[in-house]
Write a protein that holds these residues in place. Structure first.
Motif, mmCIF file in Angstrom:
data_model
loop_
_atom_site.group_PDB
_atom_site.id
_atom_site.type_symbol
_atom_site.label_atom_id
_atom_site.label_comp_id
_atom_site.label_asym_id
_atom_site.label_seq_id
_atom_site.Cartn_x
_atom_site.Cartn_y
_atom_site.Cartn_z
ATOM 1 N N ALA A 98 0.809 -1.220 0.000
ATOM 2 C CA ALA A 98 0.000 0.000 0.000
ATOM 3 C C ALA A 98 0.842 1.268 0.000
ATOM 4 O O ALA A 98 0.487 2.259 -0.655
ATOM 5 C CB ALA A 98 -0.938 -0.016 1.210
ATOM 6 N N ALA A 99 1.968 1.266 0.704
ATOM 7 C CA ALA A 99 2.816 2.459 0.772
ATOM 8 C C ALA A 99 3.427 2.797 -0.583
ATOM 9 O O ALA A 99 3.894 3.915 -0.792
ATOM 10 C CB ALA A 99 3.925 2.264 1.807
ATOM 11 N N LEU A 100 3.422 1.828 -1.512
ATOM 12 C CA LEU A 100 4.016 2.041 -2.838
ATOM 13 C C LEU A 100 2.959 1.995 -3.939
ATOM 14 O O LEU A 100 3.261 1.632 -5.078
ATOM 15 C CB LEU A 100 5.096 0.980 -3.095
ATOM 16 N N ALA A 101 1.737 2.357 -3.618
ATOM 17 C CA ALA A 101 0.672 2.401 -4.622
ATOM 18 C C ALA A 101 1.070 3.360 -5.745
ATOM 19 O O ALA A 101 1.467 4.491 -5.504
ATOM 20 C CB ALA A 101 -0.639 2.856 -3.979
ATOM 21 N N GLY A 102 1.010 2.884 -6.980
ATOM 22 C CA GLY A 102 1.418 3.690 -8.119
ATOM 23 C C GLY A 102 2.896 3.576 -8.452
ATOM 24 O O GLY A 102 3.393 4.241 -9.360
ATOM 25 N N PHE A 103 3.597 2.726 -7.746
ATOM 26 C CA PHE A 103 5.035 2.526 -7.940
ATOM 27 C C PHE A 103 5.279 1.774 -9.249
ATOM 28 O O PHE A 103 4.701 0.718 -9.484
ATOM 29 C CB PHE A 103 5.569 1.725 -6.757
ATOM 30 N N PRO A 104 6.153 2.278 -10.133
ATOM 31 C CA PRO A 104 6.362 1.626 -11.434
ATOM 32 C C PRO A 104 7.122 0.303 -11.320
ATOM 33 O O PRO A 104 8.042 0.160 -10.525
ATOM 34 C CB PRO A 104 7.203 2.646 -12.214
ATOM 35 N N LYS A 133 17.643 7.428 -15.996
ATOM 36 C CA LYS A 133 16.337 8.038 -16.278
ATOM 37 C C LYS A 133 15.314 6.973 -16.684
ATOM 38 O O LYS A 133 14.153 7.014 -16.248
ATOM 39 C CB LYS A 133 16.483 9.078 -17.388
ATOM 40 N N ALA A 134 15.752 5.999 -17.498
ATOM 41 C CA ALA A 134 14.848 4.945 -17.949
ATOM 42 C C ALA A 134 14.427 4.042 -16.790
ATOM 43 O O ALA A 134 13.257 3.682 -16.652
ATOM 44 C CB ALA A 134 15.511 4.123 -19.050
ATOM 45 N N LEU A 135 15.390 3.691 -15.930
ATOM 46 C CA LEU A 135 15.070 2.830 -14.794
ATOM 47 C C LEU A 135 14.154 3.539 -13.808
ATOM 48 O O LEU A 135 13.268 2.918 -13.211
ATOM 49 C CB LEU A 135 16.354 2.380 -14.096
ATOM 50 N N LEU A 136 14.363 4.838 -13.612
ATOM 51 C CA LEU A 136 13.482 5.599 -12.730
ATOM 52 C C LEU A 136 12.050 5.576 -13.254
ATOM 53 O O LEU A 136 11.092 5.507 -12.477
ATOM 54 C CB LEU A 136 13.972 7.042 -12.614
ATOM 55 N N PRO A 178 12.120 1.792 -10.811
ATOM 56 C CA PRO A 178 13.023 2.566 -9.948
ATOM 57 C C PRO A 178 13.688 1.753 -8.844
ATOM 58 O O PRO A 178 14.781 2.099 -8.395
ATOM 59 C CB PRO A 178 12.120 3.665 -9.375
ATOM 60 N N SER A 179 13.064 0.661 -8.404
ATOM 61 C CA SER A 179 13.670 -0.136 -7.341
ATOM 62 C C SER A 179 15.002 -0.735 -7.772
ATOM 63 O O SER A 179 15.874 -0.995 -6.943
ATOM 64 C CB SER A 179 12.718 -1.249 -6.899
ATOM 65 N N SER A 180 15.193 -0.943 -9.086
ATOM 66 C CA SER A 180 16.451 -1.511 -9.577
ATOM 67 C C SER A 180 17.610 -0.536 -9.415
ATOM 68 O O SER A 180 18.770 -0.948 -9.459
ATOM 69 C CB SER A 180 16.322 -1.923 -11.044
ATOM 70 N N LEU A 181 17.317 0.752 -9.211
ATOM 71 C CA LEU A 181 18.385 1.715 -8.949
ATOM 72 C C LEU A 181 19.023 1.475 -7.589
ATOM 73 O O LEU A 181 20.179 1.843 -7.358
ATOM 74 C CB LEU A 181 17.850 3.146 -9.043
ATOM 75 N N LEU A 182 18.281 0.869 -6.674
ATOM 76 C CA LEU A 182 18.848 0.467 -5.389
ATOM 77 C C LEU A 182 19.417 -0.942 -5.458
ATOM 78 O O LEU A 182 20.478 -1.234 -4.909
ATOM 79 C CB LEU A 182 17.777 0.518 -4.296
ATOM 80 N N HIS A 183 18.695 -1.831 -6.137
ATOM 81 C CA HIS A 183 19.057 -3.239 -6.199
ATOM 82 C C HIS A 183 20.296 -3.471 -7.044
ATOM 83 O O HIS A 183 21.074 -4.399 -6.796
ATOM 84 C CB HIS A 183 17.874 -4.020 -6.782
ATOM 85 N N GLY A 184 20.538 -2.619 -8.059
ATOM 86 C CA GLY A 184 21.599 -2.850 -9.029
ATOM 87 C C GLY A 184 21.075 -3.657 -10.195
ATOM 88 O O GLY A 184 20.096 -4.414 -10.064
ATOM 89 N N LYS A 215 4.136 4.130 -16.242
ATOM 90 C CA LYS A 215 2.912 3.399 -15.960
ATOM 91 C C LYS A 215 3.160 2.311 -14.919
ATOM 92 O O LYS A 215 4.213 1.698 -14.884
ATOM 93 C CB LYS A 215 2.400 2.768 -17.254
ATOM 94 N N SER A 216 2.173 2.074 -14.064
ATOM 95 C CA SER A 216 2.300 1.056 -13.025
ATOM 96 C C SER A 216 1.124 0.079 -13.106
ATOM 97 O O SER A 216 -0.001 0.437 -12.778
ATOM 98 C CB SER A 216 2.336 1.702 -11.638
ATOM 99 N N PRO A 217 1.384 -1.166 -13.564
ATOM 100 C CA PRO A 217 2.655 -1.646 -14.116
ATOM 101 C C PRO A 217 2.758 -1.361 -15.603
ATOM 102 O O PRO A 217 1.748 -1.129 -16.269
ATOM 103 C CB PRO A 217 2.575 -3.153 -13.862
ATOM 104 N N PHE A 218 3.988 -1.412 -16.123
ATOM 105 C CA PHE A 218 4.202 -1.332 -17.566
ATOM 106 C C PHE A 218 4.066 -2.752 -18.109
ATOM 107 O O PHE A 218 4.837 -3.632 -17.747
ATOM 108 C CB PHE A 218 5.590 -0.775 -17.878
#
Length: 352
Positions: free
Chosen positions: A82-88, A142-145, A149-155, A315-318
């Motif tokens: 729920a805290a990440l509603a709309g998260f791509p 920019k594309a990952l964001l 976007p979570s992959s920017l932390l995960h690698g 878009k969430s999800p793409f």
């Protein structure tokens, strides 16, 4: 969440002391060809001498990366929490109608179930990799964001696009124990139908002991020791991404959310490794004054930053659709590219 005190810090390092929820024993991670990952470390004593300490890897960095990622996913409702509603994130539909996504796949958007789709061409174009040309990492960020976007932390390592299309982990974690001692035990699987199997009598009316028939004794190894989980957030790398306004704050808060939720709900690592948090401290900054906020505060800030960053998110999800034919086409193109050119005809008298 107070990030102001971290604005010049290269790293944020948190140490969490953990104890078994019941008793003193715990089951560490294990590997089929290695068993438990035991090793020795040298610790400096107050008098300057070195002391050998028995150490044990309880949970690896690779496993912890996946566990931290799992904190973002609601298994019951099959969507982000729920805290990440709309998260791509990227969601792939398989030929039988089942679904998988970039938050759950081991290789994120480099998963074959995502890459091998016609829709992936949009993501690939946004990443902007061109063979034999310098790669612009800012396009990748920019594309990952936008898409994941979570992959920017995960690698991530998008070797299916190009060998240079990669980013190291920003958030790294592992769990280890010191002053460990092995706790050997065992048991017997008792067969109620035919309990009298022995080494000499390996074949019974039903089958062999090695196949599970009869009484099957087994050994078990657990450990006791002082357990700590370590979390390192690479703030310098995160600032170096050149994120849009609120992007740095959003990803730092997302990292805090993953850590806090793991420590709250994710400490049952295995059946015989159920842990609880007893103490949490920051060792970087060296003052140790920075504190990880409580979950409600982190969630509130995360929702606020998601709204502020909305125009940079996709878009969430793409949606993509896995297509085996795409995989075969790419494989054929790759083989053709790697095939050496035909040798020139050097036969004497050959036509010039």
């Amino acid at each position: 969440m107070n990030l102001e005190s971290l604005k010049t810090e290269p790293r944020l390092l948190l140490e969490a002391k953990l104890n078994p929820l019941a008793g003193t024993r715990f089951q560490p991670t294990g590997f089929p060809d290695l068993g438990a990952a035991q090793y020795k470390a040298q610790e400096q004593q107050p008098d300057g001498t070195l002391k050998s300490v028995d150490m044990l890897l309880v949970e690896s960095a690779q496993s912890m990366a996946n566990r931290l990622e799992a904190t973002c996913w609601d298994e019951v409702n099959q969507c982000p929490v729920a805290a990440l509603a709309g998260f791509p994130y990227v969601e792939s539909t398989l030929p039988d109608g089942s679904k998988t996504n970039s938050l759950l796949e081991a290789h994120r958007i480099n998963s074959p179930y995502i890459v091998n789709s016609t829709e992936f061409s949009e993501i690939e174009a946004a990443i902007g990799f061109q063979k034999n040309k310098p790669f612009d990492r800012q396009k990748l960020v920019k594309a990952l964001l936008k898409y994941d976007p979570s992959s920017l932390l995960h690698g991530i390592f998008l070797e299916k696009i190009g060998g240079v299309v990669r980013l190291p982990r920003v958030l790294t974690a592992f769990v280890e124990a010191r002053n460990v001692q092995s706790v050997a035990s065992g048991g017997v699987k008792v067969d109620r139908v035919q309990p009298g199997t022995s080494e000499k009598d390996t074949v019974t009316h039903y089958g062999k002991a090695k196949d599970g028939y009869g009484n099957v004794p087994y050994h078990r190894e657990e450990f006791s020791g002082e357990i700590k989980a370590y979390f390192c957030l690479d703030l310098a790398l995160l600032r170096g991404f050149g994120l849009p306004p609120n992007g740095y704050e959003f990803l730092a808060t997302l990292a805090a959310f993953k850590i806090r939720r793991f420590l709250t709900e994710g400490l049952r690592l295995r059946t015989a490794c159920d842990l609880e948090l007893t103490e949490l401290n920051s060792t970087r900054p060296s003052t140790g004054e920075w504190k990880l906020p409580p979950m409600d505060e982190v969630e509130k800030e995360l929702k606020r930053l998601l709204l502020l960053l909305k125009e940079n998110l996709g878009k969430s999800p793409f949606p993509v659709r896995y297509n085996p034919k795409v995989a075969k086409t790419k494989e054929a193109a790759k083989e053709k590219e790697q095939k050496p050119p035909a040798e020139a005809d050097e036969t004497p008298g050959a036509k010039e």
